[in-house]
Write an enzyme that holds these catalytic residues in place. Structure first.
Site, PDB file in Angstrom:
ATOM      1  N   ARG A   1       0.807  -1.224   0.000  1.00 16.98           N
ATOM      2  CA  ARG A   1       0.000   0.000   0.000  1.00 16.98           C
ATOM      3  C   ARG A   1       0.838   1.272   0.000  1.00 16.98           C
ATOM      4  O   ARG A   1       0.577   2.198  -0.748  1.00 16.98           O
ATOM      5  CB  ARG A   1      -0.894   0.072   1.258  1.00 16.98           C
ATOM      6  CG  ARG A   1      -2.203  -0.605   1.156  1.00 16.98           C
ATOM      7  CD  ARG A   1      -2.625  -1.089   2.525  1.00 16.98           C
ATOM      8  NE  ARG A   1      -1.664  -2.098   2.947  1.00 16.98           N
ATOM      9  CZ  ARG A   1      -1.762  -3.368   2.596  1.00 16.98           C
ATOM     10  NH1 ARG A   1      -2.777  -3.787   1.916  1.00 16.98           N
ATOM     11  NH2 ARG A   1      -0.844  -4.236   2.963  1.00 16.98           N
ATOM     12  N   THR A   2       1.807   1.323   0.895  1.00 15.29           N
ATOM     13  CA  THR A   2       2.514   2.587   1.076  1.00 15.29           C
ATOM     14  C   THR A   2       3.246   2.970  -0.205  1.00 15.29           C
ATOM     15  O   THR A   2       3.122   4.088  -0.701  1.00 15.29           O
ATOM     16  CB  THR A   2       3.489   2.497   2.266  1.00 15.29           C
ATOM     17  OG1 THR A   2       2.744   2.086   3.412  1.00 15.29           O
ATOM     18  CG2 THR A   2       4.139   3.833   2.552  1.00 15.29           C
TER      19      THR A   2
ATOM     20  N   LYS B   1      25.839  -3.961  -1.404  1.00 17.76           N
ATOM     21  CA  LYS B   1      27.291  -3.934  -1.618  1.00 17.76           C
ATOM     22  C   LYS B   1      27.988  -3.251  -0.445  1.00 17.76           C
ATOM     23  O   LYS B   1      29.207  -3.146  -0.419  1.00 17.76           O
ATOM     24  CB  LYS B   1      27.636  -3.164  -2.893  1.00 17.76           C
ATOM     25  CG  LYS B   1      27.070  -3.749  -4.169  1.00 17.76           C
ATOM     26  CD  LYS B   1      27.542  -2.873  -5.339  1.00 17.76           C
ATOM     27  CE  LYS B   1      26.877  -3.273  -6.635  1.00 17.76           C
ATOM     28  NZ  LYS B   1      27.146  -2.284  -7.697  1.00 17.76           N
TER      29      LYS B   1
ATOM     30  N   HIS C   1       5.746   6.083  11.399  1.00 17.81           N
ATOM     31  CA  HIS C   1       5.166   5.962  10.059  1.00 17.81           C
ATOM     32  C   HIS C   1       4.222   7.149   9.906  1.00 17.81           C
ATOM     33  O   HIS C   1       3.003   6.989   9.896  1.00 17.81           O
ATOM     34  CB  HIS C   1       4.419   4.618   9.957  1.00 17.81           C
ATOM     35  CG  HIS C   1       4.067   4.182   8.570  1.00 17.81           C
ATOM     36  ND1 HIS C   1       4.168   4.999   7.464  1.00 17.81           N
ATOM     37  CD2 HIS C   1       3.595   2.993   8.107  1.00 17.81           C
ATOM     38  CE1 HIS C   1       3.777   4.310   6.387  1.00 17.81           C
ATOM     39  NE2 HIS C   1       3.421   3.097   6.757  1.00 17.81           N
TER      40      HIS C   1
ATOM     41  N   ARG D   1      11.618   3.684   3.073  1.00 16.58           N
ATOM     42  CA  ARG D   1      11.294   2.761   4.169  1.00 16.58           C
ATOM     43  C   ARG D   1      12.528   1.925   4.446  1.00 16.58           C
ATOM     44  O   ARG D   1      13.200   1.458   3.516  1.00 16.58           O
ATOM     45  CB  ARG D   1      10.119   1.853   3.791  1.00 16.58           C
ATOM     46  CG  ARG D   1       9.892   0.733   4.781  1.00 16.58           C
ATOM     47  CD  ARG D   1       8.631  -0.045   4.497  1.00 16.58           C
ATOM     48  NE  ARG D   1       7.445   0.738   4.810  1.00 16.58           N
ATOM     49  CZ  ARG D   1       6.201   0.268   4.771  1.00 16.58           C
ATOM     50  NH1 ARG D   1       5.996  -0.989   4.414  1.00 16.58           N
ATOM     51  NH2 ARG D   1       5.172   1.029   5.081  1.00 16.58           N
TER      52      ARG D   1
HETATM   53  C1  NCD Z   1       2.099  -1.087   8.198  1.00 13.44           C
HETATM   54  C2  NCD Z   1       3.592  -0.870   8.279  1.00 13.44           C
HETATM   55  O1  NCD Z   1       4.314  -1.132   7.305  1.00 13.44           O
HETATM   56  O2  NCD Z   1       4.005  -0.409   9.319  1.00 13.44           O
HETATM   57  N1  NCD Z   1       1.652  -1.263   6.890  1.00 13.44           N
HETATM   58  C3  NCD Z   1       1.388  -0.143   6.136  1.00 13.44           C
HETATM   59  O3  NCD Z   1       2.229   0.692   5.901  1.00 13.44           O
HETATM   60  N2  NCD Z   1       0.125   0.023   5.699  1.00 13.44           N
HETATM   61  C4  NCD Z   1       1.598  -2.110   9.143  1.00 13.44           C
HETATM   62  C5  NCD Z   1       2.181  -3.485   9.144  1.00 13.44           C
HETATM   63  O4  NCD Z   1       3.049  -3.816   8.333  1.00 13.44           O
HETATM   64  O5  NCD Z   1       1.751  -4.259   9.987  1.00 13.44           O
END
Ligand code: NCD
Length: 307
Positions: free
Chosen positions: A57-58, A86, A135, A107
């Site tokens: 999703r993100t 590397k 997040h 991320r």
């Molecule tokens: C979450 C995350 O990555 O922290 N997912 C997301 O970004 N929608 C929650 C999760 O992975 O449990």
């Protein structure tokens, strides 16, 4: 706060005014997407998405947001295909990629790593999740969803259930929601309680919270139920994960004790914490609408940063 050119690293950057600004623009973005408008707000701009941890999703919603605003996207597919394998540092990676684009969305499994990346480049960096840390953009879409589902952000009892120790989304959401008139109920096994630092943050703001292991005894009080996945990837001891993973399951039977206008949220992915039968409870099951809101909120945010 001034969004223009800003890094987005932690949820406590957002005050109520900033939240209002994003949510109002997100509403406009939603209308525009529903009308299938071809926008040109960010024409000629490039977003780089650097995801060193899995994401559906993100990443896709950030990329779709950029494309919907007329911008373009470059992306590394995963840690395996990047020079980080590397031995390149996150700072060097950010410095270089920052020269190729106008905004970086990152991320990474290590808490604090995205901040380090942001310090190494002039290009705005958005934290799309740094290990168990933060997040922040998820918390904006969570707020957007609560506002839409409940019509308000004040006078709410918000229950958070599951992995409150490692779940970064609850850490971020508690910080932003703590600015409103809310009461929290934290429900988790003792091993996965909300970290002390987050509780101290709430105490300092005078926000009331209660902790329990027993979901059934408190579910009736909740206006919002925020369900989380037990974060398998953060456990050093996989046996402990196996022992804790089925701790809470939201199903129709349990929801008989809940308010009729409860909003059930989950950042997703779910791996059994919400039974599929709950999806039919259209009014209360808000999690798919929540995921959709991610697109509108991210469109709003990157527009504010880049234009
Ligand atoms: C979450 C995350 O990555 O922290 N997912 C997301 O970004 N929608 C929650 C999760 O992975 O449990």
């Amino acid at each position: 706060m001034n969004f223009k050119g800003a890094d987005i690293l932690t949820a406590d950057q957002f005050d109520q005014e900033a939240i209002k600004e994003v949510l109002e623009l997100a509403r406009e973005m939603e209308e525009s997407v529903r009308k299938k408008e071809a926008r040109k707000d960010l024409e000629g701009r490039i977003m780089a998405t650097l995801f060193f941890e899995p994401s559906t999703r993100t990443r896709t919603s950030f990329e779709a947001a950029m494309l919907r605003l007329g911008g373009q996207v470059i992306s590394t597919q995963s840690m395996e295909f990047s020079s980080v394998t590397k031995g390149e540092t996150i700072e060097d990676t950010a410095k270089i990629v920052g020269q190729y684009c106008d905004i970086i969305v990152m991320r990474h499994p290590e808490q604090g790593s995205v901040k380090r990346a942001a310090e190494a480049t002039e290009t705005p960096v958005i934290n799309a999740g740094d290990g168990p840390g933060d997040h922040p953009t998820q918390s904006l879409l969570d707020l957007c969803t609560i506002k839409k589902e409940k019509g308000r952000l004040d006078d709410l009892t918000v229950a958070m259930v599951g992995d409150l120790k490692y779940g970064r989304t609850v850490h971020s959401l508690a910080k932003v929601l703590g600015q409103y008139q809310v009461k929290f109920i934290f429900i988790s096994p003792p091993e996965l309680k909300m970290p002390e630092s987050d509780k101290e943050f709430l105490q300092a703001k005078g926000v009331a919270y209660q902790e329990t292991e027993d979901l059934k005894s408190v579910i009736g009080q909740a206006d919002v139920l925020y369900v989380t996945r037990i974060q398998k990837e953060r456990f050093e001891d996989q046996q402990e994960y196996e022992r804790l993973k089925g701790s809470y399951v939201i199903d129709n039977q349990l929801l008989k004790s809940a308010k009729e206008d409860l909003a059930i949220l989950h950042p997703l992915p779910r791996v059994g914490e919400i039974a599929v039968e709950v999806d039919q409870d259209i009014r209360r099951a808000s999690y798919f609408r929540q995921a959709e809101n991610g697109l509108f909120v991210r469109m709003a945010l990157i527009k504010l940063i880049l234009s």
